[in-house]
Design a protein around this motif. Structure first.
Motif, mmCIF file in Angstrom:
data_model
loop_
_atom_site.group_PDB
_atom_site.id
_atom_site.type_symbol
_atom_site.label_atom_id
_atom_site.label_comp_id
_atom_site.label_asym_id
_atom_site.label_seq_id
_atom_site.Cartn_x
_atom_site.Cartn_y
_atom_site.Cartn_z
ATOM 1 N N GLY A 35 0.789 -1.223 0.000
ATOM 2 C CA GLY A 35 0.000 0.000 0.000
ATOM 3 C C GLY A 35 0.820 1.273 0.000
ATOM 4 N N THR A 36 2.140 1.168 -0.068
ATOM 5 C CA THR A 36 3.000 2.345 -0.142
ATOM 6 C C THR A 36 3.820 2.298 -1.429
ATOM 7 N N ALA A 37 4.506 3.420 -1.699
ATOM 8 C CA ALA A 37 5.347 3.511 -2.894
ATOM 9 C C ALA A 37 6.815 3.257 -2.571
ATOM 10 N N THR A 38 7.081 2.664 -1.410
ATOM 11 C CA THR A 38 8.466 2.428 -1.016
ATOM 12 C C THR A 38 9.194 1.533 -2.007
ATOM 13 N N SER A 39 8.535 0.490 -2.478
ATOM 14 C CA SER A 39 9.187 -0.423 -3.416
ATOM 15 C C SER A 39 9.518 0.283 -4.733
ATOM 16 N N LEU A 40 8.666 1.231 -5.155
ATOM 17 C CA LEU A 40 8.971 1.987 -6.372
ATOM 18 C C LEU A 40 10.190 2.874 -6.173
ATOM 19 N N VAL A 41 10.287 3.486 -4.996
ATOM 20 C CA VAL A 41 11.460 4.312 -4.698
ATOM 21 C C VAL A 41 12.717 3.459 -4.711
ATOM 22 N N PHE A 42 12.628 2.262 -4.126
ATOM 23 C CA PHE A 42 13.784 1.353 -4.109
ATOM 24 C C PHE A 42 14.181 0.989 -5.542
ATOM 25 N N ALA A 43 13.201 0.684 -6.386
ATOM 26 C CA ALA A 43 13.498 0.353 -7.779
ATOM 27 C C ALA A 43 14.143 1.544 -8.496
ATOM 28 N N CYS A 44 13.633 2.752 -8.236
ATOM 29 C CA CYS A 44 14.209 3.950 -8.855
ATOM 30 C C CYS A 44 15.668 4.127 -8.456
ATOM 31 N N LEU A 45 15.971 3.907 -7.195
ATOM 32 C CA LEU A 45 17.354 4.047 -6.733
ATOM 33 C C LEU A 45 18.270 3.044 -7.421
ATOM 34 N N LEU A 46 17.781 1.816 -7.610
ATOM 35 C CA LEU A 46 18.600 0.806 -8.279
ATOM 36 C C LEU A 46 18.773 1.128 -9.772
ATOM 37 N N TYR A 47 17.699 1.623 -10.410
ATOM 38 C CA TYR A 47 17.844 2.047 -11.809
ATOM 39 C C TYR A 47 18.911 3.138 -11.928
ATOM 40 N N LEU A 48 18.864 4.105 -11.016
ATOM 41 C CA LEU A 48 19.843 5.189 -11.051
ATOM 42 C C LEU A 48 21.254 4.669 -10.793
ATOM 43 N N ALA A 49 21.377 3.695 -9.892
ATOM 44 C CA ALA A 49 22.691 3.117 -9.609
ATOM 45 C C ALA A 49 23.272 2.440 -10.846
ATOM 46 N N ILE A 50 22.398 1.943 -11.721
ATOM 47 C CA ILE A 50 22.869 1.282 -12.943
ATOM 48 C C ILE A 50 23.106 2.291 -14.064
ATOM 49 N N THR A 51 22.195 3.263 -14.217
ATOM 50 C CA THR A 51 22.251 4.152 -15.380
ATOM 51 C C THR A 51 23.177 5.353 -15.198
ATOM 52 N N LEU A 52 23.272 5.906 -13.988
ATOM 53 C CA LEU A 52 24.088 7.112 -13.804
ATOM 54 C C LEU A 52 25.558 6.896 -14.169
ATOM 55 N N PRO A 53 26.182 5.782 -13.759
ATOM 56 C CA PRO A 53 27.570 5.587 -14.213
ATOM 57 C C PRO A 53 27.685 5.530 -15.736
ATOM 58 N N LEU A 54 26.687 4.954 -16.399
ATOM 59 C CA LEU A 54 26.728 4.873 -17.862
ATOM 60 C C LEU A 54 26.569 6.252 -18.494
ATOM 61 N N THR A 55 25.659 7.077 -17.969
ATOM 62 C CA THR A 55 25.487 8.422 -18.524
ATOM 63 C C THR A 55 26.736 9.270 -18.293
ATOM 64 N N GLN A 56 27.390 9.089 -17.151
ATOM 65 C CA GLN A 56 28.643 9.809 -16.920
ATOM 66 C C GLN A 56 29.735 9.322 -17.869
ATOM 67 N N LEU A 57 29.709 8.028 -18.165
ATOM 68 C CA LEU A 57 30.664 7.484 -19.139
ATOM 69 C C LEU A 57 30.441 8.097 -20.508
#
Length: 267
Positions: A233-255
């Protein structure tokens, strides 16, 4: 009173924008209901009890699906770009038609078509069931975009390179494979890395085909944890997924940014 120089005016504008940004953020912090945000978006149990499934299943599958789609799409793109640059007109027509078709279709539509339309129409299902069909769809779409990227890279290679290779007695295919293509690949590394980032996010579309527990990627896992588990009933799992997506994509965008700066310096 002496007039300000152009540099001083620009510095003043930047400082004013920074101050405005700080005021806006501060205002949002003051008016926000921090308790409601904490309980709905950052529920502790949603992080501490779900992190292992998110990392070992969701993030792993997201990376795996991305790599499979990227490699398959890249191989397809090589075939398409060679067909589009071939001297045989029907090959060029087929490659152009394919590229325009799959660049014009939404990835979600292609996934649904491959997962449900093809089995109904032809009685054939790609290996791997619905997940396999979804990955094939991502390859088809990614291949169309990467083919255009590769074509632009090949055309950016100076024609003198080809002429020099031919003057040494190298035939067309050997010149393409050993002289033109290596230089083109160096040129298109940044846009190809961007395509990899896009594929990471496009794997979230695979939720429409249905998945077994061990096949779930990040978005599907986050959606399921919203309806079951400690953070129901909360959006906590979506926030967790967003953080993991960012952990994967941000290094690539910086590259990508670093590669682009390096290419500009080399020019």
């Amino acid at each position: 009173m002496p007039s300000l120089t152009r540099t001083q005016r620009q510095r003043g504008v930047r400082l004013s924008l920074y101050a405005l940004f700080v005021l806006l953020v501060g205002g949002l912090v003051l008016v926000a209901d921090r308790e409601a945000i904490a309980s709905n978006f950052f529920m502790r149990e949603g992080f501490t009890e779900n992190w292992q499934d998110f990392v070992t299943v969701g993030a792993r599958n997201t990376v795996l699906y991305t790599l499979i789609s990227f490699v398959g799409g890249f191989v397809l793109a090589l075939v398409l770009v060679l067909m589009k640059l071939a001297p045989i007109a029907p090959f060029r027509w087929m490659a152009t038609a394919y590229i325009e078709l799959f660049r014009g279709l939404p990835a979600l539509v292609v996934i649904l078509f491959m997962a449900f339309g093809v089995p109904i129409a032809f009685g054939w299902r790609p290996p791997g069931g619905t997940i396999g069909a979804g990955l094939v769809a991502l390859m088809l779409v990614a291949g169309a975009y990467m083919a255009e990227t590769l074509r632009a890279g090949i055309e950016a290679v100076p024609k003198g390179q080809t002429e020099a290779a031919r003057s040494l007695g190298m035939n067309g295919p050997w010149t393409m494979a050993t002289v033109v293509m290596p230089q083109a690949l160096r040129i298109v590394v940044p846009p190809l890395t961007n395509e990899l980032v896009i594929l990471i996010k496009d794997t979230s579309l695979l939720f429409v085909v249905g998945m077994a527990v061990n096949e779930k990627e990040l978005t599907t896992m986050a959606r399921d944890f919203m309806t079951s588990g400690p953070s129901t009933g909360t959006a906590t799992s979506l926030v967790f997924a967003c953080l993991l997506y960012l952990a994967i994509t941000l290094p690539l965008t910086q590259l990508v940014a670093w590669l682009e700066r390096r290419q500009k310096r080399s020019r």
